[in-house]
Design a protein around this motif. Structure first.
Motif, PDB file in Angstrom:
ATOM      1  N   ALA A   1       0.798  -1.232   0.000  1.00 32.35           N
ATOM      2  CA  ALA A   1       0.000   0.000   0.000  1.00 32.35           C
ATOM      3  C   ALA A   1       0.827   1.277   0.000  1.00 32.35           C
ATOM      4  O   ALA A   1       0.361   2.315  -0.450  1.00 32.35           O
ATOM      5  CB  ALA A   1      -0.944   0.003   1.209  1.00 32.35           C
TER       6      ALA A   1
ATOM      7  N   ALA B   1       1.493   2.931   2.602  1.00 34.35           N
ATOM      8  CA  ALA B   1       0.639   3.782   3.445  1.00 34.35           C
ATOM      9  C   ALA B   1       1.438   4.347   4.612  1.00 34.35           C
ATOM     10  O   ALA B   1       2.427   3.760   5.050  1.00 34.35           O
ATOM     11  CB  ALA B   1      -0.540   2.964   3.978  1.00 34.35           C
TER      12      ALA B   1
ATOM     13  N   GLN C   1      -8.941   0.846   6.873  1.00 31.22           N
ATOM     14  CA  GLN C   1      -8.683   1.850   5.822  1.00 31.22           C
ATOM     15  C   GLN C   1      -7.221   2.276   5.892  1.00 31.22           C
ATOM     16  O   GLN C   1      -6.715   2.628   6.964  1.00 31.22           O
ATOM     17  CB  GLN C   1      -9.579   3.067   6.049  1.00 31.22           C
ATOM     18  CG  GLN C   1      -9.248   4.280   5.200  1.00 31.22           C
ATOM     19  CD  GLN C   1      -9.905   4.259   3.834  1.00 31.22           C
ATOM     20  OE1 GLN C   1     -11.109   4.100   3.736  1.00 31.22           O
ATOM     21  NE2 GLN C   1      -9.106   4.421   2.788  1.00 31.22           N
ATOM     22  N   ASP C   2      -6.537   2.240   4.757  1.00 26.60           N
ATOM     23  CA  ASP C   2      -5.181   2.789   4.729  1.00 26.60           C
ATOM     24  C   ASP C   2      -5.169   4.032   3.857  1.00 26.60           C
ATOM     25  O   ASP C   2      -6.108   4.281   3.101  1.00 26.60           O
ATOM     26  CB  ASP C   2      -4.168   1.751   4.235  1.00 26.60           C
ATOM     27  CG  ASP C   2      -4.331   1.400   2.758  1.00 26.60           C
ATOM     28  OD1 ASP C   2      -4.236   2.312   1.913  1.00 26.60           O
ATOM     29  OD2 ASP C   2      -4.552   0.218   2.439  1.00 26.60           O
ATOM     30  N   ASP C   3      -4.116   4.822   3.995  1.00 20.88           N
ATOM     31  CA  ASP C   3      -4.016   6.040   3.188  1.00 20.88           C
ATOM     32  C   ASP C   3      -2.961   5.865   2.098  1.00 20.88           C
ATOM     33  O   ASP C   3      -2.295   6.828   1.708  1.00 20.88           O
ATOM     34  CB  ASP C   3      -3.695   7.247   4.079  1.00 20.88           C
ATOM     35  CG  ASP C   3      -2.321   7.120   4.724  1.00 20.88           C
ATOM     36  OD1 ASP C   3      -1.718   6.027   4.652  1.00 20.88           O
ATOM     37  OD2 ASP C   3      -1.833   8.131   5.277  1.00 20.88           O
ATOM     38  N   GLY C   4      -2.812   4.631   1.627  1.00 20.89           N
ATOM     39  CA  GLY C   4      -1.779   4.326   0.637  1.00 20.89           C
ATOM     40  C   GLY C   4      -2.171   4.721  -0.769  1.00 20.89           C
ATOM     41  O   GLY C   4      -3.092   5.505  -0.982  1.00 20.89           O
TER      42      GLY C   4
ATOM     43  N   GLY D   1      -3.575   3.043  -3.122  1.00 18.51           N
ATOM     44  CA  GLY D   1      -4.848   2.553  -3.648  1.00 18.51           C
ATOM     45  C   GLY D   1      -4.692   1.927  -5.027  1.00 18.51           C
ATOM     46  O   GLY D   1      -3.581   1.800  -5.557  1.00 18.51           O
TER      47      GLY D   1
ATOM     48  N   SER E   1     -11.513   0.928  -3.237  1.00 20.61           N
ATOM     49  CA  SER E   1     -10.236   1.594  -3.445  1.00 20.61           C
ATOM     50  C   SER E   1     -10.315   2.468  -4.683  1.00 20.61           C
ATOM     51  O   SER E   1     -11.247   2.360  -5.487  1.00 20.61           O
ATOM     52  CB  SER E   1      -9.118   0.554  -3.619  1.00 20.61           C
ATOM     53  OG  SER E   1      -7.862   1.181  -3.622  1.00 20.61           O
TER      54      SER E   1
ATOM     55  N   GLY F   1      -6.212   5.409  -1.219  1.00 20.73           N
ATOM     56  CA  GLY F   1      -6.109   4.366  -0.215  1.00 20.73           C
ATOM     57  C   GLY F   1      -7.036   3.203  -0.520  1.00 20.73           C
ATOM     58  O   GLY F   1      -7.722   3.192  -1.550  1.00 20.73           O
TER      59      GLY F   1
END
Lengths: 410, 229
Positions: free
Chosen positions: A335, A337, A356-359, A361, A392, A397
């Motif tokens: 990710a 993230a 939820q990740d903030d990577g 996506g 996504s 993310g």
């Protein structure tokens, strides 16, 4: 050492098992044995009548020659069939049918008139029956088989029509016997072959399915382990990550050993996780914190106040923990993230977990979700009644949402 | 992290209060584009100098050098706010009671030291422009508070955005999903954050402790004039 096919069949039979396997090859063997048995049986039944036939025939040498010719041809056909495991093909079978018809048509020359019907002195009629049956099992085209059978019937009528005090209805009934034999032989052999082909296909499908299942089980077992090993093999890895990875590697090795010893399925929970310590229901928060605790290298915010008091039954808890672990492995590996949020909520009669990740996506329409999300998360959770949704977008993310009914809520 | 605050046209005048020398020396070098910096070891130095700044970035833990009797923690936030400065707390503290206490004491924002620099810069700009900046844990507290005692003026759309932010969803994703502009999503969130701080400031610490499941006395202790860190 090469074992003759017949010896192999006999060994199977002596070993107490079925002599013929229920395969396509086994079906051909059944046809060979049936046709060979009928053909040899006719020869055996001919033998007591041969001396009388030679004595009564106007041309004894011709009568004897015909019998010897039939004997030689039968031995050749049966020997070929027993060696190859199938009856000779269209050419030899048609030739055999032609020979039998010729012997039938030539009966006027070597079989006494009053022995051409209802007597084993006039054996060509019985011989032609076996030949028709054999031809019916190898001639594929129906119209060819029909023409051949009609030709045999015509030969029989020609050969028997000069018989004195003959009754036409009796001759017609006897002629129809050839048609009935041909039809039955065709139907039975076709059915056996189709059954055998279907059985072979079923076995192939079952074997393929078993291979696929084993492959899936192995993938389930090794997918997370592979990501741990990959990260451990990368040099350098930051110390906090190395510590977390080593702990996970230890857990994975225990899980693999337990799987190899047949104790647990590959999607079982962690060896010292909350599920293993309890048997009935498990706190959802406990599951999340235990799974997340393996990923101390990730910055995870746990927002779980809203699922305080929510419990999950043990099998479902194992699946959720494994799925959570798979999602966090995915975040760590793919990710890019900086943070992960694990949020719990209760919506109606269901609990809901969002990871939820903030990577970076991905576009679900363009990019395959991969084994981790599709198999370890969606399918594995689905088996335990937990719905999983992956959302996504490029640069947005990735969110994995799990939902399932609460324990005790109807 | 761009948005209304990210478009701040003028370089900010910023003060950093931190007992860590590396932070005081390093942070201005790491984020020079956001504005000009002055730095202080503690609140006494800050209030003695009384710099003319747009925002104070305030650490909660200020006795690292071993000095005793310093004002720190929520008490420091209250002291600086009451001195007329806008404050954004910059801390490693993660206890929710402490962070809530900072907002109750008047801080405009709370940002963790572990956050990436873009997040810190965004928090500085938003706090300086008057927005309430919250950590993810605080967003969770806002959702919990609204669930226990719904904020009376929260619109359905704002509540939807609160739920999305609590789940960690980014503005761009929220905007795409709701078919609204990113700026609109950010404005909705700013309104939610403001209503949450109003909620905090219109409830007694005892009520908040009960509503948010905190131990009795947690918030009260942190709101003493010179509470420790």
């Amino acid at each position: 050492m090469v074992v003759h096919p017949v010896s192999r069949l006999v060994r199977r039979w002596r070993a107490g098992g079925p002599m013929l396997p229920t395969t396509a090859a086994g079906a051909e063997w059944a046809i060979v044995l049936a046709l060979s048995g009928v053909r040899v049986g006719v020869l055996v039944l001919m033998i007591p009548s041969l001396p009388a036939g030679v004595a009564l025939s106007e041309r004894p040498w011709l009568y004897s020659s015909a019998a010897v010719l039939v004997l030689i041809e039968t031995v050749a056909l049966v020997a070929w069939a027993l060696r190859r495991g199938r009856w000779p093909g269209v050419g030899p079978s048609t030739a055999d049918l032609g020979l039998c018809c010729a012997l039938l048509l030539l009966e006027f020359a070597y079989v006494p008139m009053d022995h051409r019907l209802g007597s084993w002195v006039g054996w060509p009629t019985s011989l032609v029956l076996t030949s028709v049956a054999a031809a019916a099992t190898v001639i594929r085209r129906r119209w060819v088989l029909l023409v051949a059978t009609v030709a045999v019937m015509a030969s029989f009528l020609v050969a028997t029509s000069p018989v004195p005090e003959r009754q036409t209805w009796n001759l017609v009934s006897s002629a129809l016997t050839f048609l009935i034999w041909a039809t039955l032989a065709r139907l039975l052999s076709s059915y056996m072959r189709r059954m055998a082909v279907a059985a072979d296909a079923a076995r192939t499908a079952a074997a393929s399915s078993a291979r696929d299942e084993q492959f899936e089980r192995t993938r389930l077992l090794l997918h997370d382990s592979a990501s741990v090993l990959l990260l451990l093999s990368e040099v350098p890895v930051a110390e906090p990550v190395t510590g977390a990875l080593r702990r996970q590697a230890g857990r994975e090795s225990v899980r693999i050993r337990r799987f190899l010893s047949g104790e647990v399925p590959p999607d079982s929970g962690d060896v010292d996780g909350p599920v293993e310590r309890q048997s009935d229901t498990v706190s959802l928060i406990g599951i999340v914190l235990h799974a997340g605790g393996q990923f101390t290298d990730l910055l995870v915010d746990y927002l779980l106040d809203l699922v305080d008091g929510v419990s999950v039954d043990a099998p479902r808890a194992r699946a959720v923990e494994r799925a959570l672990t798979a999602v966090l492995h995915n975040v760590r590996l793919h990710a890019e993230a900086t943070r992960v949020v694990i949020h719990g909520d209760v919506v109606g009669d269901e609990w809901e977990l969002t990871i939820q990740d903030d990577g970076r996506g991905f576009d679900p329409a363009q990019v395959h979700r991969g084994f981790g999300l599709e198999i370890q998360v969606e399918r594995s959770l689905g088996v335990h009644g937990v719905r999983a949704e992956v959302r996504s977008g490029p640069g947005e993310g990735t969110a994995v949402v799990m939902r399932a009914p609460r324990v005790g809520v109807r | 992290m761009s948005g209304p605050a990210a478009d701040f046209p003028v370089p900010l005048r910023l003060a950093l209060v931190d007992d860590d020398t590396v932070m005081r020396e390093g942070l201005p070098l790491l984020v020079p584009t956001v504005g000009t910096w002055v730095t202080y070891r503690d609140c006494d130095e800050l209030l003695s100098a009384r710099p003319d700044v747009d925002l104070i970035l305030l650490d909660l833990h200020l006795h690292g050098a071993g000095r005793q009797g310093l004002v720190e923690g929520v008490g420091a936030v209250r002291l600086v706010v009451e001195s007329g400065y806008p404050v954004c707390v910059h801390t490693n503290e993660r206890r929710r009671a402490v962070l809530l206490g900072c907002l109750l004491a008047g801080a405009r924002g709370v940002v963790h030291k572990a956050e990436p620099l873009p997040v810190l810069i965004d928090a500085i700009r938003r706090s300086a422009s008057g927005e309430t900046v919250m950590t993810q844990a605080m967003v969770g507290v806002a959702e919990l508070a609204d669930r226990r005692e719904p904020f009376p003026t929260l619109t359905p759309r704002q509540r939807e955005i609160l739920a999305a932010r609590a789940r960690g969803e980014g503005y761009q994703s929220i905007a795409s999903r709701m078919s609204i502009a990113r700026r609109t999503a950010e404005e909705h969130w700013a309104a939610v954050a403001a209503k949450f701080t109003d909620f905090l400031r219109t409830h007694s610490p005892a009520d908040l402790e009960r509503l948010l499941g905190l131990e009795p006395g947690d918030l009260h202790d942190w709101n003493q004039p010179h509470g420790g860190s």
